[in-house]
Design a protein around this motif. Structure first.
Motif, mmCIF file in Angstrom:
data_model
loop_
_atom_site.group_PDB
_atom_site.id
_atom_site.type_symbol
_atom_site.label_atom_id
_atom_site.label_comp_id
_atom_site.label_asym_id
_atom_site.label_seq_id
_atom_site.Cartn_x
_atom_site.Cartn_y
_atom_site.Cartn_z
ATOM 1 N N TYR A 343 30.591 22.660 45.544
ATOM 2 C CA TYR A 343 31.612 21.786 44.978
ATOM 3 C C TYR A 343 31.468 20.394 45.586
ATOM 4 O O TYR A 343 31.768 20.184 46.759
ATOM 5 N N VAL A 345 32.863 17.020 45.397
ATOM 6 C CA VAL A 345 33.900 16.056 45.024
ATOM 7 C C VAL A 345 34.311 15.347 46.316
ATOM 8 O O VAL A 345 35.398 15.559 46.852
ATOM 9 N N SER A 374 33.500 26.653 37.943
ATOM 10 C CA SER A 374 34.676 25.807 37.744
ATOM 11 C C SER A 374 34.295 24.617 36.862
ATOM 12 O O SER A 374 33.558 23.719 37.296
ATOM 13 N N VAL A 377 35.670 21.189 38.404
ATOM 14 C CA VAL A 377 34.889 20.634 39.506
ATOM 15 C C VAL A 377 33.508 20.200 39.027
ATOM 16 O O VAL A 377 32.960 19.194 39.494
ATOM 17 N N SER A 381 32.341 16.470 39.666
ATOM 18 C CA SER A 381 31.141 16.211 40.474
ATOM 19 C C SER A 381 30.222 15.200 39.790
ATOM 20 O O SER A 381 29.654 14.308 40.441
ATOM 21 N N ASP A 423 34.844 18.815 49.121
ATOM 22 C CA ASP A 423 35.916 18.454 48.198
ATOM 23 C C ASP A 423 37.219 18.295 48.974
ATOM 24 O O ASP A 423 37.317 18.650 50.146
ATOM 25 N N SER A 483 40.035 13.702 40.472
ATOM 26 C CA SER A 483 39.323 14.268 41.616
ATOM 27 C C SER A 483 40.120 14.244 42.922
ATOM 28 O O SER A 483 40.022 15.203 43.711
ATOM 29 N N LEU A 486 42.085 17.484 43.099
ATOM 30 C CA LEU A 486 41.424 18.788 42.988
ATOM 31 C C LEU A 486 41.405 19.484 44.342
ATOM 32 O O LEU A 486 41.327 18.842 45.377
#
Length: 486
Positions: A343, A345, A374, A377, A381, A423, A483, A486
């Protein structure tokens, strides 16, 4: 009737604006990053009722009052234990390699300890093999077994672990199991709970999800650690959940989940045990601090020049320590930086650190999954790809399954392996754990694994990327706006 209707409407409008003003005040007073604050403000003003509901459930980082009270007590107890632990000077490594010195100094300042020496570290990159080794260790346990996982999904080889635990508990081994309520929902609905409890295994449902909990704490604060402790000497940690890799989420179409775990023999188990003890006490109120190490724990002399440090995050733990550690790690790189994460982010600070590393001549590679579980995500990304590619970062998309490993390798010397994704949720919300390993031999093994990941990946072509369709760019911008949430 009209008077009642008008009064009701005025009351609703008044309550609505009081909520808006209250949330606005809370957003501003917290001194979050500007992008995060703006995202929240725009959300509650543009989609007001939905935005208010989202804030109510996810806007503030808090635990139940019971948890808060216990967390405050824990640190006074832990500080006393830490003072005693620091008197065992024979377990500490006061010198580090050049690339690791700043990071370990940061940890010394934030957590009060140097790195731990004399640990035998094994890198496990095959989930099935890792679980087989774990089962062997469980059967050989002599005193105690402690585990915490985000996900335990019954079925396949995961049931073999359950049987091994039951067997050990029946022969007198003290077994404790802590699982996240949301992540391990299937486990708590399975017959294994009763079977394990009947054998004497203590089971705790961490951060329990129920109707009452909705009003007492944030729903998305999760127990995301993966820790195993055996006899206060053998420890496991990494990205692997307690699942059968051949069965887990096969219907999602992303393929087999690929993870990394470390198995360590040595005194680092004591500091990991401190973290487990804090988590256990937050949930149960009971203190289970491990015994202080003795010189017998230093019997392994193979890695006497290496150093291992553990950092933990979550409510009640040192604030932003994993985020600080990641920034320090990236800025320490001089030659090569390899990152694997499912992930991607990152915070603005992390994004700029990665881009700056590439621009100052560091060879930077990021390996992420091509297929994702996901959608949110995945698209969020993609919003970061352009800036990374323009800075010279190589982005590899792993094709042979869902790459779930979380690792960083710096200059073939410093390794970070743990549970934290790049993230916001991992960096600032969840209970996470990361191992910092200053060891050339271990890092060479991690490098070989990462090279294998790269060989099974597609390199994202910069020219093709910048020619993608406009609708994709718009979708990426929408998810980029979300983002920070998240």
């Amino acid at each position: 009737m009209n008077i009642f209707y008008d009064s009701s409407t005025c009351l609703v409008v008044l309550i609505y604006w009081l909520l808006i003003v209250n949330i606005t005040y809370r957003v501003l007073i917290k001194r979050r990053s500007i992008p995060t604050s703006m995202s929240w403000l725009l959300t509650i003003y543009i989609i007001p009722f939905i935005g208010i509901a989202i804030w109510f459930f996810f806007g503030e980082l808090y635990l139940e009052k019971k948890h808060k009270k216990i967390a405050r007590k824990i640190w006074s107890i832990s500080n006393q234990y830490l003072k005693q632990l620091k008197s065992c000077k024979y377990i500490f490594q006061t010198k580090n390699s050049e690339v690791a010195t700043s990071l370990f100094q940061l940890c010394k300042h934030r957590q009060g300890m140097f790195g731990i020496k004399n640990n035998k570290i094994t890198l496990l990159h095959d989930n099935k093999q890792a679980i087989k080794i774990l089962i062997r260790d469980i059967y050989l346990a002599r005193k105690n077994i402690e585990m915490v996982f985000y996900i335990w999904k019954p079925g396949g080889i995961a049931d073999d672990v359950a049987m091994a635990l039951i067997h050990s508990a029946n022969r007198g081994i003290h077994c404790r199991l802590m699982l996240d309520s949301a992540g391990s929902l299937e486990f708590f609905r399975s017959p294994w709970v009763k079977k394990m409890k009947n054998s004497g295994i203590q089971i705790v449902e961490s951060l329990k999800v129920n109707l009452v909990g909705v009003f007492l704490r944030r729903l998305d604060v999760r127990q995301h650690r993966k820790i195993i402790l055996i006899d206060n000497y053998i420890s496991y940690s990494g990205s692997m959940n307690l699942v059968d890799p051949n069965l887990f989420k096969r219907s999602s179409g992303v393929g087999k989940w690929i993870d990394l775990m470390t198995r360590i023999e040595g005194p680092i188990a004591i500091t990991i045990g401190m973290i487990y003890s804090c988590d256990w006490q937050i949930e149960t109120g009971l203190k289970i601090l491990p015994k202080l190490p003795n010189r017998e724990m230093l019997k392994n002399k193979s890695n006497h020049n290496s150093s291992v440090q553990v950092i933990a995050s979550g409510p009640g733990f040192p604030k932003n320590v994993i985020h600080q550690a990641l920034l320090t790690t990236i800025y320490s790189a001089k030659n090569e930086l390899i990152i694997t994460t499912p992930y991607l982010v990152p915070s603005d600070d992390l994004l700029h650190a990665i881009c700056t590393a590439a621009q100052r001549g560091v060879k930077v590679s990021i390996i992420i999954p091509l297929y994702h579980d996901s959608i949110l995500v995945k698209w969020a990304s993609r919003a970061f790809f352009s800036e990374l590619l323009e800075a010279g970062v190589k982005i590899y998309q792993f094709k042979k399954g869902l790459l779930h490993s979380k690792s960083i390798l710096v200059d073939h010397q410093l390794s970070l392996i743990g549970t934290a994704n790049l993230d916001m949720r991992s960096l600032w919300l969840n209970f996470e754990i990361t191992l910092l390993i200053d060891d050339n031999k271990f890092s060479q093994k991690l490098y070989l694994v990462q090279k294998e990941y790269i060989s099974n990946s597609e390199l994202l072509d910069k020219n093709i990327w910048f020619e993608r369709e406009n609708w994709k760019i718009i979708l990426e911008k929408i998810f980029y706006f979300l983002s920070p949430l998240l």
